[in-house]
Design an enzyme around this catalytic site. Structure first.
Site, mmCIF file in Angstrom:
data_model
loop_
_atom_site.group_PDB
_atom_site.id
_atom_site.type_symbol
_atom_site.label_atom_id
_atom_site.label_comp_id
_atom_site.label_asym_id
_atom_site.label_seq_id
_atom_site.Cartn_x
_atom_site.Cartn_y
_atom_site.Cartn_z
ATOM 1 N N SER A 1 50.541 36.010 42.440
ATOM 2 C CA SER A 1 48.940 35.357 41.144
ATOM 3 C C SER A 1 48.772 34.291 41.598
ATOM 4 C CB SER A 1 50.583 34.329 40.320
ATOM 5 O OG SER A 1 50.725 33.476 40.828
ATOM 6 N N ASP A 2 47.222 34.250 40.560
ATOM 7 C CA ASP A 2 46.436 33.032 41.261
ATOM 8 C C ASP A 2 47.239 32.543 40.570
ATOM 9 O OD1 ASP A 2 44.178 31.951 41.659
ATOM 10 O OD2 ASP A 2 42.766 33.068 40.259
ATOM 11 N N ALA A 3 47.238 31.160 41.135
ATOM 12 C CA ALA A 3 47.483 30.163 41.186
ATOM 13 C C ALA A 3 47.765 29.741 39.416
ATOM 14 C CB ALA A 3 46.542 28.776 42.039
#
Ligand code: BGC
Length: 749
Positions: A273-275
């Site tokens: 996932s992105d942050a």
């Protein structure tokens, strides 16, 4: 992707054996990636992150030691990586090492030009070489995985992250994406993680993180091809995107991560996932709580969660217990992560040799590659009266002007953290070194440094916020700059955006030169001294005045560690610029978005007059870039007048350098379908080749145009379409090329 050949059967057996011994909590741990967020002493984290800078790293160390963190990001020091790795290996019951990821965007220690600049080289070979160097440095310090390349197509330059990608075009974007993946994953390299799947570049209003609405037609024809190319090049990882795509958070899209990525393209790596993007599923008003956020993301196909604190995936054991997530789903996700670790050789040797890391980071060959990359990425936008190259033999003095001319931090650009400013060559340094003792080089800052209205997320890392020297008097300094310019044989003004004005969370509502830089340019031109403008940027800027009044304009982007040396090579003609614009350069912000591959509509004769107050044409077209050579294109041939739907034609053309210097040119092929089951763009790039041509030499360039180049996604058919039609082809030096040919495609009877 690893230094050693991998025995897949053996790897699978080891992974299965580990999996069979793991508890759901240990599995969730392997799927969790934490930032290890140690800021420089005294620095304060950005308030939006909501973290305590002392507590956060401590909590991560505890999680590592409990086997609850399978991966970390944001550590670059090999000694620190070894220390944290030891905590992981000794901490978890099964001794599974952690995977270290990092934003290796355009270099680690040796900083290459920013990605949009590398794309402007239109040169897959130097792009691949650049990322191979970056990967070598990263792997030496113990980083196993790059959160790169960013392959998001960007058609709105207000969006700050345009600097991280390859611009507006899917075909150029796909070639650049594949070259980067090959570079990162070259022998001894690291895992490449193309991002952010998908559609992130189309954020509403160019505002970072804002929602995206893209039709199926745009996704398949424009936004997806670079991802598909990256997957086909073997990328080991893919990252999700932050925003809602057509109303559903991209980070929980089963369609994106399972149906498209895995089932259609056959991706067999792992997804991160992105942050904080899994936790964000609650923020978006999508999941009611973290347990459901984790369950929905993991089910969609997001294997690993990247988090700052308090990860949603820590709740996965609950989701398994209550039956929301079958344990087999968890196992499959963990298997992908363990396989990535095995392929990086981590299960055998998780530590790095710190002494060797020092040697690799100091390799002079890396600096040479960065210099070559900066030479190849600069774009000569204008060169009236052949002001460039400068003749070092006759010049006696050069004035160098503008705050960016002597800023090391700005020369290397955004998205770098492990740089060495001492060895960074600014434009002023580069010109001084190349000019030698005989030519006087005087410098004046001229105008004040400009700060953002709202500070940058990245300013917390320190060294980012520029400032004027003590006692700076703007009026006196401008007058001094004018004097310096007036007294010189040639003036070189460096203007653009400070590096913290572009990148993530660096979108802009305007594209004007910040602060008083245009005033400086005008004042210098008014002295009558021949003037060269060097643009330091990651997006097109409003250069309407310079494009009429400054004879030479060279776009140098953020050129990296060796930027100034490369710029001097170009200014003095050691090499010719050969970069080409990877986007349409608008005149003004009001024209955005503007693309070259638009469709034809009512009153096409008025295409240039769609606004009453400003031409609706670009300032510089897509693919534009001048040279010290002189290129002409002749003799276009199409080998067959007509082919079947599945047929392929070969298009050739001759490029001749009628100038008196050797130079490279990027020869481009554009295609247009005259009629069909949908209206197709007036032109689409379908091929390009960078060729080096000696003075007086002609080279024949060959392209093939087959079903792959002619097919397109049809919105209503919800499938690929391949139409019988008449096709136009053009070959030349930019998207306005006029050397033309055509061929027919007929349906089989
Ligand atoms: C960015 C990603 C990046 C990640 C880790 C996020 O905010 O969107 O591109 O890889 O941070 O630094």
């Amino acid at each position: 992707m690893t230094s050693e050949p991998v025995d897949h059967q053996h790897t699978a057996a080891r992974v299965d054996e580990l999996l069979s011994r793991m508890t759901p909590a240990e599995k969730a741990g392997q799927l969790t990636q934490y930032f290890y967020f140690k800021l420089p002493a005294g620095a304060q984290p950005d308030a939006a992150l909501g973290i305590d800078p002392d507590a956060q790293p401590r909590a991560v160390e505890e999680a590592l030691a409990r086997g609850e963190a399978g991966s970390l990001l944001f550590v670059t020091d090999p000694a620190e990586i070894n220390r944290l790795q030891r905590l992981a290996v000794e901490g978890n019951r099964l001794g599974i090492p952690a995977l270290f990821g990092f934003d290796v965007i355009h270099g680690l220690r040796t900083i290459f030009p920013v990605p949009i600049a590398m794309a402007a080289s239109w040169d897959p070979e130097i792009i691949e070489r650049g990322q191979a160097v970056a990967a070598r440095e990263a792997r030496a310090v113990g980083i196993h995985w790059a959160f790169a390349p960013m392959v998001d197509v960007a058609r709105d330059p207000r969006w700050g992250r345009i600097v991280e990608g390859a611009g507006e075009d899917p075909v150029l974007g796909a070639a650049v994406a594949a070259a980067q993946v090959r570079g990162f994953q070259s022998p001894g390299g690291i895992i490449a993680g193309p991002k952010h799947f998908g559609g992130y570049g189309a954020a509403l209003g160019g505002r970072d993180y804002d929602e995206v609405h893209l039709s199926d037609e745009e996704l398949w024809n424009v936004y997806f091809p670079p991802f598909q190319a990256a997957v086909e090049a073997g990328a080991g990882n893919v990252m999700t995107a932050y925003m809602d795509l057509n109303g559903v958070p991209a980070s929980a899209s089963h369609w994106l991560f399972t149906q498209v990525l895995r089932d259609t393209w056959g991706f067999d790596g792992f997804v991160v996932s992105d942050a904080n993007a899994v936790r964000n599923l609650v923020t978006h008003g999508f999941a009611p709580d973290l347990t459901e956020a984790g369950a929905r993301a993991v089910t969609a196909g997001v294997d690993m969660e990247m988090a700052m604190t308090d990860p949603a995936y820590a709740h996965l054991p609950d989701a398994v217990r209550d039956g929301t997530v079958p344990e087999e789903v968890l196992d499959q996700r963990v298997r992908r992560v363990l396989e990535a670790k095995a392929r990086q050789g981590l299960l055998d040797d998780p530590y790095v040799d710190e002494e060797r890391a020092r040697e690799v980071l100091a390799d002079p060959a890396h600096r040479e590659a960065a210099r070559e990359a900066a030479r190849r990425s600069a774009v000569l936008l204008r060169n009236e009266g052949d002001l460039l190259p400068l003749d070092a033999g006759t010049l006696t003095s050069i004035a160098v002007l503008g705050p960016l001319a002597d800023s090391r931090r700005d020369t290397i650009g955004p998205w770098v953290f492990d740089y060495d400013l001492d060895e960074t060559v600014t434009v002023l340094d580069g010109i001084r070194a190349a000019a030698g003792d005989r030519v006087r080089v005087d410098y004046a800052q001229g105008v004040p440094v400009v700060s953002r209205t709202f500070p940058s997320l990245f300013d917390m890392f320190g060294g980012n916020t520029p400032s004027d020297p003590e006692g700076f008097d703007p009026e006196a300094e401008l007058a001094r700059a004018v004097e310096v310019a007036a007294a010189a044989d040639v003036a070189v003004v460096v203007a653009g955006e400070w590096q913290n004005m572009i990148g993530e969370a660096a979108s802009r509502s305007s594209i004007e030169l910040p602060g008083r830089q245009l005033e400086l340019i005008r004042a210098v031109v008014a002295t009558g001294t021949p003037t060269v403008l060097l643009v330091m940027n990651g997006r097109p800027l409003d250069l309407r005045w310079p494009a009429e009044h400054v004879p030479a304009i060279l776009d140098i982007w953020y050129p990296g560690s060796q930027g100034g040396a490369a710029v001097a090579d170009l200014l003095f003609g050691t090499v010719s610029p050969a970069g080409k614009l990877p986007f349409t350069w608008p005149r003004t912000v009001g024209q955005i978005p503007m693309i070259y591959s638009h469709t034809r509509s009512h009153e096409p004769e008025n295409q240039a007059r769609r606004y009453w107050d400003e031409a609706s044409t670009p300032l510089f077209p897509f693919g534009h870039g001048l040279s010290y050579g002189r290129f002409t294109y002749t003799d276009l041939t199409v080998d067959q007048p007509g082919v079947d739907l599945d047929g392929t034609v070969t298009v050739t053309a001759e490029v001749t350098n009628t100038g008196d210097r050797e130079a490279a040119d990027v020869v481009q092929l554009y295609l247009h379908q005259r009629h069909g089951t949908a209206s197709r763009p007036v032109r689409e790039l379908k091929g390009f080749q960078r060729v080096v041509v000696a003075p007086g030499e002609s080279r024949r360039v060959t392209f093939t145009v087959g079903p792959q180049q002619r097919r397109y996604w049809h919105t209503y058919a919800r499938d690929w379409a391949l139409d019988p039609s008449t096709f136009d082809v053009w070959v030349g030096g930019d998207c306005t090329a006029d050397l033309h040919g055509s061929f027919e495609v007929v349906a089989k009877s």
